[in-house]
Design a protein around this motif. Sequence first.
Motif, PDB file in Angstrom:
ATOM      1  N   SER A   1       0.842  -1.195   0.000  1.00 36.16           N
ATOM      2  CA  SER A   1       0.000   0.000   0.000  1.00 36.16           C
ATOM      3  C   SER A   1       0.885   1.255   0.000  1.00 36.16           C
ATOM      4  O   SER A   1       0.502   2.290  -0.551  1.00 36.16           O
ATOM      5  CB  SER A   1      -0.895   0.028   1.238  1.00 36.16           C
ATOM      6  OG  SER A   1      -1.647  -1.140   1.333  1.00 36.16           O
TER       7      SER A   1
ATOM      8  N   LYS B   1      -8.230  -0.901   3.471  1.00 36.92           N
ATOM      9  CA  LYS B   1      -7.605   0.260   4.126  1.00 36.92           C
ATOM     10  C   LYS B   1      -8.159   1.564   3.555  1.00 36.92           C
ATOM     11  O   LYS B   1      -8.520   1.624   2.381  1.00 36.92           O
ATOM     12  CB  LYS B   1      -6.082   0.227   3.906  1.00 36.92           C
ATOM     13  CG  LYS B   1      -5.401  -0.916   4.639  1.00 36.92           C
ATOM     14  CD  LYS B   1      -3.891  -0.866   4.462  1.00 36.92           C
ATOM     15  CE  LYS B   1      -3.206  -1.993   5.239  1.00 36.92           C
ATOM     16  NZ  LYS B   1      -1.766  -2.063   4.949  1.00 36.92           N
TER      17      LYS B   1
ATOM     18  N   LEU C   1      -2.688  -8.653  -7.987  1.00 40.44           N
ATOM     19  CA  LEU C   1      -1.223  -8.700  -8.007  1.00 40.44           C
ATOM     20  C   LEU C   1      -0.703  -9.717  -9.028  1.00 40.44           C
ATOM     21  O   LEU C   1       0.232  -9.424  -9.777  1.00 40.44           O
ATOM     22  CB  LEU C   1      -0.752  -9.048  -6.592  1.00 40.44           C
ATOM     23  CG  LEU C   1       0.739  -9.047  -6.326  1.00 40.44           C
ATOM     24  CD1 LEU C   1       1.005  -8.631  -4.892  1.00 40.44           C
ATOM     25  CD2 LEU C   1       1.359 -10.385  -6.595  1.00 40.44           C
TER      26      LEU C   1
END
Length: 163
Positions: A9, A41, A73
């Motif tokens: 992040s 988040k 990812l």
Amino acid sequence: MITALCPGSFDPITNGHVDIIERASRLFDRVLVTIFVNSSKSPWFTPEERVELARRSTAHLPNVIVDSYDGLLVEYARRHGVKVIIKGLRAVSDFEYEFQMAQINKHLAGDLETMFMMTRPENAYLSSSIVKELARYGVDPVGLVPEPVREALRARAAERRRR
Ligand code: PNS
């Protein structure tokens, strides 16, 4: 040529991240530092701001490229010829989450390896959340984050106080 990926992040990048990136940059031909969206988040910095801070903090490393991606990812890794994911481990508490991520990524992309690097003891307590918490209370995170991040944290904390 082996390309490694340091995903995260990076909200914002800390000296702990930079240490892992520097060590990876000595082991692999090319290191992609990629800012991913972590849906659990709520970030202080936009992806563009995080890229800029990470770029300024790794400008001394010629084989490091900073990027961002809003997606899986493994998909990013496939597109960019990534062979290995590098993650830092601070404490046993990191292990469970990282183990889960590594397993799911292995399930999705069998030829992609995840390797862990132990953080230096002096960074064992360091996290992006901790430096934001310090900034929230007006504490200068000197020595914990790269110089460009210090100022960005101070400015963002002041902005957030005014809201
Ligand atoms: O720095 P963080 O928040 O620990 O990094 C977590 C991150 C961004 C690497 C992780 O959330 C991630 O890989 N996000 C991209 C989406 C994805 O591939 N998720 C894993 C499969 S569900």
